[in-house]
Design a protein around this motif. Structure first.
Motif, short mmCIF file in Angstrom:
data_model
loop_
_atom_site.label_atom_id
_atom_site.label_comp_id
_atom_site.label_asym_id
_atom_site.label_seq_id
_atom_site.Cartn_x
_atom_site.Cartn_y
_atom_site.Cartn_z
N MET A 31 17.65 -3.29 57.49
CA MET A 31 18.71 -2.69 56.69
C MET A 31 18.10 -1.99 55.48
SD MET A 31 22.04 -4.52 54.97
CE MET A 31 22.64 -4.97 56.60
N ALA A 32 18.56 -0.79 55.18
CA ALA A 32 17.99 -0.02 54.08
C ALA A 32 18.29 -0.67 52.75
CB ALA A 32 18.56 1.40 54.10
N GLN A 33 17.32 -0.54 51.83
CA GLN A 33 17.51 -1.08 50.50
C GLN A 33 18.55 -0.25 49.75
OE1 GLN A 33 16.14 -3.87 49.20
NE2 GLN A 33 15.36 -4.20 51.26
N PRO A 34 19.43 -0.89 48.96
CA PRO A 34 20.45 -0.14 48.23
C PRO A 34 19.82 0.78 47.19
CG PRO A 34 20.38 -2.42 47.48
CD PRO A 34 19.51 -2.33 48.69
N GLU A 35 20.42 1.93 47.01
CA GLU A 35 19.95 2.89 46.02
C GLU A 35 20.15 2.34 44.62
OE1 GLU A 35 21.00 7.45 44.56
OE2 GLU A 35 21.98 6.56 46.32
N VAL A 36 19.15 2.60 43.78
CA VAL A 36 19.24 2.13 42.39
C VAL A 36 20.33 2.93 41.67
CG1 VAL A 36 18.04 1.94 40.19
CG2 VAL A 36 16.84 1.43 42.33
N ARG A 37 21.25 2.22 41.03
CA ARG A 37 22.29 2.86 40.24
C ARG A 37 21.94 2.65 38.77
NH1 ARG A 37 27.70 3.39 42.78
NH2 ARG A 37 27.49 3.02 45.02
N TRP A 38 21.53 3.72 38.11
CA TRP A 38 21.08 3.57 36.74
C TRP A 38 22.21 3.17 35.80
CZ3 TRP A 38 16.25 2.78 36.19
CH2 TRP A 38 15.34 3.35 37.07
N GLY A 39 23.43 3.53 36.16
CA GLY A 39 24.56 3.06 35.36
C GLY A 39 24.65 1.55 35.38
N ASP A 40 24.41 0.95 36.55
CA ASP A 40 24.43 -0.51 36.65
C ASP A 40 23.28 -1.13 35.86
OD1 ASP A 40 26.63 -0.42 38.25
OD2 ASP A 40 25.54 -0.64 40.14
N VAL A 41 22.12 -0.46 35.88
CA VAL A 41 20.97 -0.96 35.12
C VAL A 41 21.31 -0.99 33.63
CG1 VAL A 41 18.58 -0.53 34.46
CG2 VAL A 41 19.31 -0.17 36.84
N VAL A 42 21.94 0.07 33.15
CA VAL A 42 22.31 0.13 31.74
C VAL A 42 23.34 -0.94 31.41
CG1 VAL A 42 23.43 1.54 29.97
CG2 VAL A 42 21.78 2.58 31.53
N VAL A 43 24.35 -1.08 32.28
CA VAL A 43 25.39 -2.09 32.05
C VAL A 43 24.78 -3.49 32.05
CG1 VAL A 43 27.42 -3.20 33.05
CG2 VAL A 43 27.29 -0.71 32.94
N THR A 44 23.89 -3.74 33.02
CA THR A 44 23.30 -5.08 33.15
C THR A 44 22.40 -5.41 31.98
OG1 THR A 44 23.39 -4.95 35.56
CG2 THR A 44 21.87 -6.54 34.60
N LEU A 45 21.39 -4.56 31.74
CA LEU A 45 20.44 -4.84 30.67
C LEU A 45 21.11 -4.77 29.29
CD1 LEU A 45 17.26 -2.95 31.93
CD2 LEU A 45 17.87 -5.36 32.19
N GLY A 46 21.97 -3.75 29.11
CA GLY A 46 22.66 -3.63 27.83
C GLY A 46 23.59 -4.79 27.58
N GLY A 47 24.37 -5.16 28.60
CA GLY A 47 25.31 -6.27 28.44
C GLY A 47 24.61 -7.58 28.16
N VAL A 48 23.60 -7.89 28.97
CA VAL A 48 22.87 -9.14 28.77
C VAL A 48 22.18 -9.16 27.41
CG1 VAL A 48 20.91 -10.53 29.59
CG2 VAL A 48 22.54 -9.57 31.23
N GLY A 49 21.57 -8.02 27.03
CA GLY A 49 20.89 -7.97 25.73
C GLY A 49 21.83 -8.14 24.56
N VAL A 50 22.96 -7.43 24.58
CA VAL A 50 23.92 -7.53 23.49
C VAL A 50 24.48 -8.94 23.38
CG1 VAL A 50 26.23 -6.79 22.74
CG2 VAL A 50 24.56 -5.08 23.48
N VAL A 51 24.85 -9.51 24.50
CA VAL A 51 25.41 -10.86 24.48
C VAL A 51 24.38 -11.87 23.99
CG1 VAL A 51 26.27 -12.73 25.96
CG2 VAL A 51 27.18 -10.41 26.21
N ALA A 52 23.14 -11.75 24.45
CA ALA A 52 22.10 -12.68 24.01
C ALA A 52 21.92 -12.63 22.50
CB ALA A 52 20.78 -12.36 24.73
N VAL A 53 21.90 -11.43 21.95
CA VAL A 53 21.72 -11.28 20.49
C VAL A 53 22.92 -11.84 19.73
CG1 VAL A 53 21.55 -9.60 18.63
CG2 VAL A 53 20.16 -9.31 20.68
#
Length: 342
Positions: free
Chosen positions: A1-23
């Motif tokens: 099965m092909a690997q899912p395409e990277v969605r940079w919007g999701d990367v921003v939401v994930t890293l940004g959300g986790v980072g903001v919440v952690a701080v």
């Protein structure tokens, strides 16, 4: 099965959300420990982490993004209330303010998430109107709480209110009716919405939704008990921390990757009729039975037997650990002979 395409919007939401919440949670924790505010840290952490993990497995999933939004809002509320609980200084007034009124916003966002679970959209146009109305009611409550210190007593915030508007007594009387009633109404709506979703789902999805429905029901009972006995929604909000954990687990169990792991599609597949091909193609696009019926100008009673025939022809027996609808879509995308070439 092909690997899912990277969605940079999701990367921003994930890293940004986790980072903001952690701080925000870390900064709030430095202010001390208050049991009355602990649930907001729990909500911020669970909603954000579950949303981030779900996005990693299911890129672009609307519910996962909504989870992160709820988590960030909860983190803002947590830090603001921590400041308000630890200080009486006017310089901290705006932080204390942020620790009060977003409660209704979080309840409204969570209502939208629950009514859209698991696809990320309400069950029908009628339910969409209900969801929009529920969010509007929550935002109205949030606006009243933001403009007047009507929740300061319940939140036990010690910082002074940052500004004054005329009519605080009237606002308090309105809040005494609107505020707690809104929290109770919306959390009760979660149970009704999930029950409606359960009613129209197949047996495999029903088994998943039953767990979430039970979790939400317990949180609702605790919310009601807290409001009646202690005049506070805190018990129900603490129990709410279990909802994203359970929902994230169910989303994982409903994912294509998990279904393929537990039940591989194998063997030769029979040819589908043109009508069944039409129905399966729309199923693969994520449409519900009602939406498929609308698209093909058919009745739902015509679509349902076609779907049953698809399951039978694809050899998809009803099993406790699998979702036949998802398995049919998996086979559609993995077998070129099932897809029509226009």
């Amino acid at each position: 099965m092909a690997q899912p395409e990277v969605r940079w919007g999701d990367v921003v939401v994930t890293l940004g959300g986790v980072g903001v919440v952690a701080v925000l949670v870390a900064l709030g924790a430095q202010r001390g420990l208050w049991v009355s505010n602990l649930h907001n840290a729990v909500l911020a952490t669970t909603f954000t982490l579950v949303g981030a993990l779900t996005l990693a497995k299911r890129p672009g999933h609307a519910v996962a993004r909504q989870f992160v939004a709820v988590g960030v809002a909860s983190a803002v509320l947590y830090l603001g209330r921590q400041v308000g609980l630890a200080s009486t200084d006017r310089a901290d007034a705006w932080w204390g303010w942020l620790g009060v009124w977003p409660t209704a916003v979080i309840i409204g966002l969570t209502t939208w998430v629950v009514l859209g679970f698991p696809e990320g959209r309400p069950l029908s146009p009628t339910w969409r109107r209900v969801a929009v109305g529920a969010v509007g009611l929550a935002l109205t409550s949030a606006a009243l709480s933001a403009l007047y210190p009507v929740e300061y007593g319940d939140a036990a915030v010690g910082t002074p209110y940052p500004f004054r508007l005329p009519g605080p007594d009237v606002a308090q009387r309105v809040w005494d009716v609107l505020g707690p009633g809104t929290y109770l109404l919306l959390q009760g709506l979660w149970v009704v919405g999930l029950a409606a979703r359960w009613r129209v789902s197949d047996s495999a999805v029903r088994r998943q939704l039953t767990v979430l429905l039970a979790t939400v029901a317990v949180a609702t009972v605790l919310l009601l008990a807290g409001l009646v006995v202690g005049g506070t929604p805190t018990p129900g909000l603490i129990a709410l921390g279990a909802v994203p954990v359970v929902a994230g687990r169910l989303l994982d169990r409903m994912s294509l990757a998990h279904v393929v792991e537990i039940e591989q599609a194998a063997g030769r597949l029979p040819e589908l009729s043109p009508r069944e091909n039409d129905v399966l193609e729309l199923m693969a696009q994520g449409l519900s039975n009602a939406a498929i019926a609308d698209r093909l100008c058919l009745s739902v009673k015509t679509v349902e037997p076609a779907i049953s025939s698809i399951f039978r022809k694809l050899g998809l027996a009803e099993e406790p650990a699998s979702n036949r609808r998802v398995l049919a879509v998996v086979q559609y995308w993995s077998r070129p002979d099932l897809r029509r070439v226009d």
